[in-house]
Scaffold this active site. Structure first.
Site, short mmCIF file in Angstrom:
data_model
loop_
_atom_site.label_atom_id
_atom_site.label_comp_id
_atom_site.label_asym_id
_atom_site.label_seq_id
_atom_site.Cartn_x
_atom_site.Cartn_y
_atom_site.Cartn_z
N GLY A 48 22.59 -38.80 -8.31
CA GLY A 48 23.20 -39.20 -9.58
C GLY A 48 23.12 -38.12 -10.65
O GLY A 48 23.57 -38.32 -11.76
N GLY A 60 22.63 -33.57 -2.90
CA GLY A 60 22.25 -33.85 -4.29
C GLY A 60 23.16 -34.84 -4.99
O GLY A 60 22.79 -35.43 -6.00
N SER A 92 21.72 -33.57 5.32
CA SER A 92 22.35 -33.82 4.00
C SER A 92 22.32 -35.31 3.65
O SER A 92 23.33 -35.87 3.22
CB SER A 92 23.78 -33.28 3.96
OG SER A 92 23.83 -31.90 4.29
N TYR A 109 18.66 -19.80 8.57
CA TYR A 109 18.37 -20.15 7.17
C TYR A 109 17.70 -18.97 6.46
O TYR A 109 16.61 -18.53 6.85
CB TYR A 109 17.47 -21.39 7.07
CG TYR A 109 18.13 -22.69 7.53
CD1 TYR A 109 19.50 -22.77 7.76
CD2 TYR A 109 17.37 -23.84 7.75
CE1 TYR A 109 20.09 -23.95 8.18
CE2 TYR A 109 17.95 -25.03 8.16
CZ TYR A 109 19.32 -25.07 8.39
OH TYR A 109 19.90 -26.25 8.81
N1 NAP Z 1 22.30 -28.97 11.42
C1 NAP Z 1 23.08 -28.61 10.44
O1 NAP Z 1 24.19 -28.11 10.63
C2 NAP Z 1 22.58 -28.83 9.03
C3 NAP Z 1 23.49 -28.76 7.95
C4 NAP Z 1 22.99 -29.02 6.67
C5 NAP Z 1 21.65 -29.31 6.49
N2 NAP Z 1 20.79 -29.33 7.55
C6 NAP Z 1 19.35 -29.66 7.41
O2 NAP Z 1 19.22 -30.84 6.63
C7 NAP Z 1 18.41 -30.60 5.49
C8 NAP Z 1 18.88 -31.47 4.34
O3 NAP Z 1 20.27 -31.34 4.06
P1 NAP Z 1 20.79 -30.55 2.76
O4 NAP Z 1 19.75 -29.65 2.31
O5 NAP Z 1 22.14 -30.02 3.12
O6 NAP Z 1 21.09 -31.68 1.69
P2 NAP Z 1 20.29 -32.89 1.02
O7 NAP Z 1 18.98 -33.08 1.63
O8 NAP Z 1 21.25 -34.02 1.02
O9 NAP Z 1 20.15 -32.38 -0.49
C9 NAP Z 1 19.15 -31.49 -0.86
C10 NAP Z 1 19.37 -31.03 -2.30
O10 NAP Z 1 19.45 -32.16 -3.17
C11 NAP Z 1 18.75 -31.88 -4.39
N3 NAP Z 1 17.59 -32.80 -4.40
C12 NAP Z 1 16.73 -33.08 -3.38
N4 NAP Z 1 15.83 -34.01 -3.74
C13 NAP Z 1 16.13 -34.34 -5.00
C14 NAP Z 1 15.57 -35.26 -5.92
N5 NAP Z 1 14.53 -36.01 -5.58
N6 NAP Z 1 16.12 -35.37 -7.15
C15 NAP Z 1 17.19 -34.62 -7.49
N7 NAP Z 1 17.77 -33.72 -6.67
C16 NAP Z 1 17.24 -33.59 -5.43
C17 NAP Z 1 18.31 -30.43 -4.32
O11 NAP Z 1 19.37 -29.56 -4.79
P3 NAP Z 1 19.66 -29.26 -6.33
O12 NAP Z 1 18.36 -29.32 -7.05
O13 NAP Z 1 20.29 -27.90 -6.32
O14 NAP Z 1 20.65 -30.30 -6.75
C18 NAP Z 1 18.20 -30.22 -2.83
O15 NAP Z 1 18.34 -28.86 -2.50
C19 NAP Z 1 18.54 -29.08 5.27
O16 NAP Z 1 17.49 -28.55 4.48
C20 NAP Z 1 18.54 -28.60 6.69
O17 NAP Z 1 17.21 -28.57 7.20
C21 NAP Z 1 21.25 -29.11 8.82
#
Ligand code: NAP
Length: 329
Positions: free
Chosen positions: A233, A229, A224, A79
């Site tokens: 919504g 995100g 995710s 990361y």
């Molecule tokens: N093991 C793996 O292969 C793998 C893959 C993916 C992720 N991960 C891990 O999982 C974690 C979470 O997954 P992710 O980051 O892919 O996606 P997520 O948690 O589903 O989405 C995070 C994104 O959603 C938006 N967001 C978050 N909270 C919000 C809120 N309260 N209101 C409005 N928008 C909000 C932000 O982006 P915006 O503001 O840009 O919209 C944020 O960057 C990662 O940080 C990582 O640690 C692991």
């Protein structure tokens, strides 16, 4: 196989983990309701780090989460090319609160011996500035190392004291079982499998991973959980997310308004819970540990509002149905 898991879902005690299967070393993971994802901390390609948010914002996200009692942070050596781990180390040093650290080994094709794992973990520990992590995970299956070799490397990481527990990520059902058995031969429990899981990504359920994790006392960590995100919504066909996410979700965006409408209605029935809070609560109700990423304090505080209340079984069933409908068309 699918049919067998379907039956398991319908059992009333499906959500109760078989506590007898959870080993003492990994029990702490089952007590954590929600964590914080740290992919956003330094990543420019997907998250546009530096464009709209900075180190100060992600530090505020960390501090707000910790202040709300969320003390499990998920990072990875890849990361931000190590920046996420370095920032995590700085933030941990600056707080007086205990924080549980999870990070990951990336299976680069030039890594092909078990020694690569202890070496990579040493690098992570140096970047974070601590002596051991709480969970060390294999980020993805490797093209150059067998599951046996990876697990041998992981068990050496435990035995060297550099990690408290070990897990895998993006392992399918059978590969996860192979990892579980290989580790068992070294007397090390498989603590977790971190997989993509949200109202818009149900493969871990339909492929039996969630049920098997619960049966074997493996914590399923949901990455995710807000579908990057989409489930908040804030994005639509007219306003798609910027960068690579826009293209990735172009076909899904037109299909999600009915699901979002139901999520909003259910949130209103719970005194004004937001779409993000309902979506995270659904993951928790399913028995998985969500690790939403947050770019700033507002998002982190907001996501913490997913805790302290529960959707009803009926609402979970309605959400299940609406999310299945997204993929039926
Ligand atoms: N093991 C793996 O292969 C793998 C893959 C993916 C992720 N991960 C891990 O999982 C974690 C979470 O997954 P992710 O980051 O892919 O996606 P997520 O948690 O589903 O989405 C995070 C994104 O959603 C938006 N967001 C978050 N909270 C919000 C809120 N309260 N209101 C409005 N928008 C909000 C932000 O982006 P915006 O503001 O840009 O919209 C944020 O960057 C990662 O940080 C990582 O640690 C692991």
């Amino acid at each position: 196989m699918y049919h067998e898991w379907k039956i398991r879902y319908n059992q009333p005690n499906y959500l109760e983990a078989d506590l007898s299967e959870i080993s003492n070393e990994t029990r702490f993971l089952h007590a954590i309701e929600m964590g914080l994802g740290a992919w956003q901390w330094g990543d420019r390609l997907v998250w546009q780090y530096g464009n709209g948010y900075t180190d100060t914002d992600v530090q505020a996200a960390f501090e707000s989460s910790v202040g709300e009692g969320i003390r499990f942070v998920d990072s990875a050596e890849v990361y931000g090319n190590g920046r996420s781990e370095r920032l995590l180390g700085q933030f941990i040093q600056a707080t007086d609160q205990p924080v549980l650290v999870a990070t990951k080994f990336f299976p680069y094709p030039w890594r092909f011996t078990k020694k690569a794992l202890t070496r990579a973990l040493k690098g992570s520990l140096e970047r974070i500035g601590i002596e051991s992590v709480d969970l060390y995970q294999i980020h993805w299956p490797s093209a150059t190392m067998s599951t046996d070799t990876l697990m041998e490397g992981l068990s050496e990481c435990v035995k060297s004291g550099m990690t408290r527990t070990v897990g895998v990520s993006n392992f399918g059902h059978n590969r996860m079982l192979a990892a579980y058995s290989a580790l068992a031969r070294h007397n090390v429990p498989l603590a977790s499998n971190q997989v993509h899981y949200s109202l818009l990504s149900r493969g871990a359920e339909s492929k039996g991973i969630l049920a098997r994790c619960r049966e074997l006392g493996i914590r399923m960590i949901a990455y995710s959980p807000l579908e990057q995100g989409l489930l908040t919504g804030r994005y639509s066909v007219e306003h798609p997310p910027a960068g690579t996410r826009g293209g990735h979700y172009a076909r899904m965006l037109p299909k999600i308004p009915p699901l979002l409408k139901l999520i909003t209605k259910i949130g209103q029935d719970h005194g004004g819970k937001s779409n993000a809070q309902v979506s995270l609560n659904w993951v928790i109700c399913k028995g998985a540990l969500p690790i939403p990423g947050a770019k700033n304090a507002d998002q982190a505080l907001h996501n913490a509002g997913a805790l302290g209340w529960r959707l009803t079984d009926e609402e979970v069933a309605q959400l299940d149905e609406a999310s299945e409908a997204v993929f039926k068309e």
